[in-house]
Design a protein around this motif. Sequence first.
Motif, PDB file in Angstrom:
ATOM      1  N   ASP A  54      28.551  34.397  39.753  1.00 57.11           N
ATOM      2  CA  ASP A  54      27.154  34.463  39.335  1.00 57.11           C
ATOM      3  C   ASP A  54      26.668  33.214  38.618  1.00 57.11           C
ATOM      4  OD1 ASP A  54      26.993  37.030  40.377  1.00 57.11           O
ATOM      5  OD2 ASP A  54      27.557  37.964  38.484  1.00 57.11           O
ATOM      6  N   GLY A  55      27.543  32.234  38.385  1.00 57.87           N
ATOM      7  CA  GLY A  55      27.145  31.016  37.702  1.00 57.87           C
ATOM      8  C   GLY A  55      28.193  30.573  36.710  1.00 57.87           C
ATOM      9  N   VAL A  56      27.764  29.869  35.687  1.00 61.06           N
ATOM     10  CA  VAL A  56      28.679  29.318  34.689  1.00 61.06           C
ATOM     11  C   VAL A  56      28.238  29.709  33.285  1.00 61.06           C
ATOM     12  CG1 VAL A  56      29.388  27.334  36.089  1.00 61.06           C
ATOM     13  CG2 VAL A  56      27.431  27.133  34.575  1.00 61.06           C
ATOM     14  N   THR A  57      29.227  29.840  32.406  1.00 55.43           N
ATOM     15  CA  THR A  57      28.964  30.049  30.987  1.00 55.43           C
ATOM     16  C   THR A  57      29.660  28.938  30.231  1.00 55.43           C
ATOM     17  OG1 THR A  57      28.860  32.442  31.271  1.00 55.43           O
ATOM     18  CG2 THR A  57      29.180  31.625  29.030  1.00 55.43           C
ATOM     19  N   LEU A  58      28.901  28.202  29.435  1.00 52.76           N
ATOM     20  CA  LEU A  58      29.440  27.110  28.639  1.00 52.76           C
ATOM     21  C   LEU A  58      29.489  27.556  27.188  1.00 52.76           C
ATOM     22  CD1 LEU A  58      27.219  24.307  30.169  1.00 52.76           C
ATOM     23  CD2 LEU A  58      29.568  24.826  30.775  1.00 52.76           C
ATOM     24  N   GLY A  59      30.647  27.441  26.569  1.00 51.47           N
ATOM     25  CA  GLY A  59      30.786  27.723  25.147  1.00 51.47           C
ATOM     26  C   GLY A  59      30.696  26.430  24.373  1.00 51.47           C
ATOM     27  N   LEU A  60      29.693  26.304  23.508  1.00 53.16           N
ATOM     28  CA  LEU A  60      29.464  25.070  22.765  1.00 53.16           C
ATOM     29  C   LEU A  60      30.153  25.101  21.406  1.00 53.16           C
ATOM     30  CD1 LEU A  60      25.680  24.424  23.496  1.00 53.16           C
ATOM     31  CD2 LEU A  60      27.684  23.746  24.832  1.00 53.16           C
ATOM     32  N   ALA A  61      30.401  23.938  20.860  1.00 53.93           N
ATOM     33  CA  ALA A  61      31.090  23.798  19.580  1.00 53.93           C
ATOM     34  C   ALA A  61      30.304  24.424  18.439  1.00 53.93           C
ATOM     35  CB  ALA A  61      31.369  22.325  19.277  1.00 53.93           C
ATOM     36  N   ASP A  62      28.979  24.478  18.573  1.00 58.58           N
ATOM     37  CA  ASP A  62      28.168  25.055  17.496  1.00 58.58           C
ATOM     38  C   ASP A  62      28.071  26.578  17.587  1.00 58.58           C
ATOM     39  OD1 ASP A  62      26.419  25.509  19.590  1.00 58.58           O
ATOM     40  OD2 ASP A  62      24.878  24.134  18.862  1.00 58.58           O
ATOM     41  N   GLY A  63      28.834  27.183  18.504  1.00 62.73           N
ATOM     42  CA  GLY A  63      28.860  28.638  18.630  1.00 62.73           C
ATOM     43  C   GLY A  63      27.917  29.200  19.670  1.00 62.73           C
ATOM     44  N   ARG A  64      26.989  28.409  20.146  1.00 60.31           N
ATOM     45  CA  ARG A  64      26.062  28.893  21.172  1.00 60.31           C
ATOM     46  C   ARG A  64      26.751  28.973  22.526  1.00 60.31           C
ATOM     47  NH1 ARG A  64      21.533  25.025  21.829  1.00 60.31           N
ATOM     48  NH2 ARG A  64      23.111  23.533  21.236  1.00 60.31           N
ATOM     49  N   GLN A  65      26.191  29.794  23.406  1.00 53.93           N
ATOM     50  CA  GLN A  65      26.631  29.858  24.790  1.00 53.93           C
ATOM     51  C   GLN A  65      25.438  29.570  25.682  1.00 53.93           C
ATOM     52  OE1 GLN A  65      28.537  33.585  25.698  1.00 53.93           O
ATOM     53  NE2 GLN A  65      30.527  32.711  25.228  1.00 53.93           N
ATOM     54  N   ILE A  66      25.697  28.856  26.745  1.00 53.74           N
ATOM     55  CA  ILE A  66      24.668  28.575  27.744  1.00 53.74           C
ATOM     56  C   ILE A  66      25.113  29.227  29.038  1.00 53.74           C
ATOM     57  CG2 ILE A  66      23.485  26.792  29.075  1.00 53.74           C
ATOM     58  CD1 ILE A  66      23.973  24.896  26.711  1.00 53.74           C
ATOM     59  N   VAL A  67      24.263  30.049  29.609  1.00 50.03           N
ATOM     60  CA  VAL A  67      24.532  30.699  30.886  1.00 50.03           C
ATOM     61  C   VAL A  67      23.569  30.103  31.908  1.00 50.03           C
ATOM     62  CG1 VAL A  67      24.598  32.889  32.128  1.00 50.03           C
ATOM     63  CG2 VAL A  67      25.247  32.813  29.716  1.00 50.03           C
ATOM     64  N   ALA A  68      24.111  29.645  33.028  1.00 51.92           N
ATOM     65  CA  ALA A  68      23.279  28.986  34.041  1.00 51.92           C
ATOM     66  C   ALA A  68      23.853  29.217  35.432  1.00 51.92           C
ATOM     67  CB  ALA A  68      23.198  27.489  33.754  1.00 51.92           C
ATOM     68  N   GLY A  69      23.017  28.987  36.403  1.00 52.03           N
ATOM     69  CA  GLY A  69      23.465  29.086  37.787  1.00 52.03           C
ATOM     70  C   GLY A  69      24.401  27.954  38.164  1.00 52.03           C
ATOM     71  N   HIS A  70      24.162  26.771  37.594  1.00 48.52           N
ATOM     72  CA  HIS A  70      24.958  25.581  37.866  1.00 48.52           C
ATOM     73  C   HIS A  70      25.059  24.736  36.607  1.00 48.52           C
ATOM     74  CE1 HIS A  70      23.315  26.739  41.787  1.00 48.52           C
ATOM     75  NE2 HIS A  70      24.389  26.216  42.310  1.00 48.52           N
ATOM     76  N   ALA A  71      26.067  23.897  36.552  1.00 50.29           N
ATOM     77  CA  ALA A  71      26.191  22.946  35.450  1.00 50.29           C
ATOM     78  C   ALA A  71      26.726  21.631  35.991  1.00 50.29           C
ATOM     79  CB  ALA A  71      27.132  23.475  34.371  1.00 50.29           C
ATOM     80  N   ILE A  72      26.169  20.549  35.511  1.00 48.47           N
ATOM     81  CA  ILE A  72      26.700  19.219  35.794  1.00 48.47           C
ATOM     82  C   ILE A  72      27.330  18.751  34.494  1.00 48.47           C
ATOM     83  CG2 ILE A  72      26.179  16.838  36.435  1.00 48.47           C
ATOM     84  CD1 ILE A  72      23.707  17.982  37.919  1.00 48.47           C
ATOM     85  N   VAL A  73      28.628  18.536  34.529  1.00 44.27           N
ATOM     86  CA  VAL A  73      29.367  18.187  33.326  1.00 44.27           C
ATOM     87  C   VAL A  73      29.962  16.802  33.521  1.00 44.27           C
ATOM     88  CG1 VAL A  73      31.233  18.872  31.782  1.00 44.27           C
ATOM     89  CG2 VAL A  73      29.918  20.623  32.976  1.00 44.27           C
TER      90      VAL A  73
END
Length: 84
Positions: A54-73
């Motif tokens: 269903d996409g990607v979940t990014l866990g950030l150092a500041d505790g937030r999470q980003i949920v998206a269909g795609h990520a360019i890292v």
Amino acid sequence: ALHVARTMAIFRAMPGPVRLIAGGSQRLPEAMAAALKGDVRLNSRVLSIDAGQDGVTLGLADGRQIVAGHAIVTIPFAALRPAF
């Protein structure tokens, strides 16, 4: 000279089409960012990446999470080298 040798070794190992970008290679990510519908997040320290159907979940150092269909890292090439 070592950089050129390394680059040539990469091209020999993974042959494929090579293209030049008018105005320099920085124009490619700029064009990609301009085509996005949402914001571009820069300088966000990512601690985890979970990719699923269903996409990607990014866990950030500041505790937030980003949920998206795609990520360019992107990361510096040196960070890919194995730690010994």
